[in-house]
Scaffold this motif. Structure first.
Motif, PDB file in Angstrom:
ATOM      1  N   VAL A  46       0.799  -1.271  -0.028  1.00 33.66           N
ATOM      2  CA  VAL A  46       0.011   0.010   0.137  1.00 33.66           C
ATOM      3  C   VAL A  46       0.946   1.199   0.016  1.00 33.66           C
ATOM      4  N   CYS A  47       0.917   1.966  -1.298  1.00 33.71           N
ATOM      5  CA  CYS A  47       1.846   3.101  -1.168  1.00 33.71           C
ATOM      6  C   CYS A  47       1.205   4.324  -0.314  1.00 33.71           C
ATOM      7  N   VAL A  48       2.209   5.328   0.240  1.00 29.75           N
ATOM      8  CA  VAL A  48       1.826   6.604   0.560  1.00 29.75           C
ATOM      9  C   VAL A  48       2.843   7.332   0.088  1.00 29.75           C
ATOM     10  N   ASN A  49       2.593   8.836  -0.114  1.00 26.86           N
ATOM     11  CA  ASN A  49       3.410   9.647  -0.611  1.00 26.86           C
ATOM     12  C   ASN A  49       3.858  10.242   0.565  1.00 26.86           C
ATOM     13  N   LEU A  50       5.218  10.816   0.635  1.00 20.30           N
ATOM     14  CA  LEU A  50       5.624  11.644   1.631  1.00 20.30           C
ATOM     15  C   LEU A  50       6.272  13.053   1.086  1.00 20.30           C
ATOM     16  N   SER A  51       5.949  14.065   1.796  1.00 20.30           N
ATOM     17  CA  SER A  51       6.326  15.569   1.116  1.00 20.30           C
ATOM     18  C   SER A  51       8.020  15.655   1.589  1.00 20.30           C
ATOM     19  N   GLY A  52       8.503  16.279   0.691  1.00 19.00           N
ATOM     20  CA  GLY A  52       9.775  16.550   0.843  1.00 19.00           C
ATOM     21  C   GLY A  52      10.240  17.046   2.011  1.00 19.00           C
ATOM     22  N   ALA A  53       9.326  18.164   2.337  1.00 19.44           N
ATOM     23  CA  ALA A  53       9.568  18.888   3.796  1.00 19.44           C
ATOM     24  C   ALA A  53       9.478  17.755   4.831  1.00 19.44           C
ATOM     25  N   SER A  54       8.755  16.784   4.785  1.00 14.04           N
ATOM     26  CA  SER A  54       8.640  15.810   5.929  1.00 14.04           C
ATOM     27  C   SER A  54       9.886  14.869   5.826  1.00 14.04           C
ATOM     28  N   LEU A  55      10.467  14.618   4.734  1.00 18.27           N
ATOM     29  CA  LEU A  55      11.786  13.956   4.593  1.00 18.27           C
ATOM     30  C   LEU A  55      12.714  14.480   4.990  1.00 18.27           C
ATOM     31  N   ASN A  56      12.870  15.980   4.926  1.00 18.40           N
ATOM     32  CA  ASN A  56      13.911  16.761   5.742  1.00 18.40           C
ATOM     33  C   ASN A  56      13.592  17.232   7.103  1.00 18.40           C
ATOM     34  N   ASP A  57      12.803  16.845   7.707  1.00 19.92           N
ATOM     35  CA  ASP A  57      12.455  16.844   9.074  1.00 19.92           C
ATOM     36  C   ASP A  57      12.951  15.814   9.915  1.00 19.92           C
TER      37      ASP A  57
END
Length: 179
Positions: A73-84
């Motif tokens: 089951v795929c979920v998208n993550l924001s770039g801002a989240s990945l840099n937090d």
């Protein structure tokens, strides 16, 4: 949840991509791009991404036995989240909490986010995969990606940008890239 099915064997698996939508009072759907833009600009995208991961993992866990044909089951993550860093720690805590369900989670990272900090992305991918979760490289080819990046980013799934898919039958170069 949008189904993802194999064209060759459509009944062999049933995977999903989670799409977050919001409705106005008149029942019209607000574009996802608008929601993401506002949430990123207000520093609230991490709250949404945490909620999505937690909700999806809880859903997979609660329905695990009836998801025999679901590999991911795929979920998208924001770039801002990945840099937090705080978000990253929370995400790994959720993966630890739902170890059984984590094996059916696929986290999508867009090409532009992945290439922003290649070393950080690689560390994130390695750690996510240590929980059994999968990684999808989303929108591949949308920017100036070189195929050499595929060696650097050990993704389980490659989602080719739609610009290559539209007209694939009428543009031989697009077909060659997709193949």
């Amino acid at each position: 949840m949008q189904p993802i099915m194999s064209l060759q064997s459509p009944h062999d698996s049933l995977n999903f991509e989670v799409l977050l939508r919001m409705r106005e009072a008149d029942n019209t759907v607000v574009s996802a791009a608008s929601i993401i833009s506002v949430a990123e600009n207000n520093g609230r995208i991490g709250v949404i991404d945490r909620w999505v991961i937690a909700t999806v993992l809880a859903w997979i866990d609660a329905n695990y036995d009836s998801l025999k044909k679901t590999q991911f089951v795929c979920v998208n993550l924001s770039g801002a989240s990945l840099n937090d860093e705080r978000f990253i720690n929370d995400a790994f805590a959720l993966l630890s909490q739902y170890v059984h369900a984590s094996g059916r989670l696929c986290i999508e990272v867009t090409e532009s986010v992945a290439l922003h900090d290649l070393d950080n992305t690689r560390r994130f991918i390695d750690r996510v995969r240590s929980f059994g979760a999968k990684i999808a490289l989303d929108d591949f080819g949308a920017g100036y990606t070189s195929f050499s990046y595929l060696k650097e980013l050990p993704a389980d799934v490659l989602k080719i940008d739609g610009s290559f898919i539209v007209g694939v039958n009428s543009h031989p170069s697009n077909l060659a890239i997709v193949e």
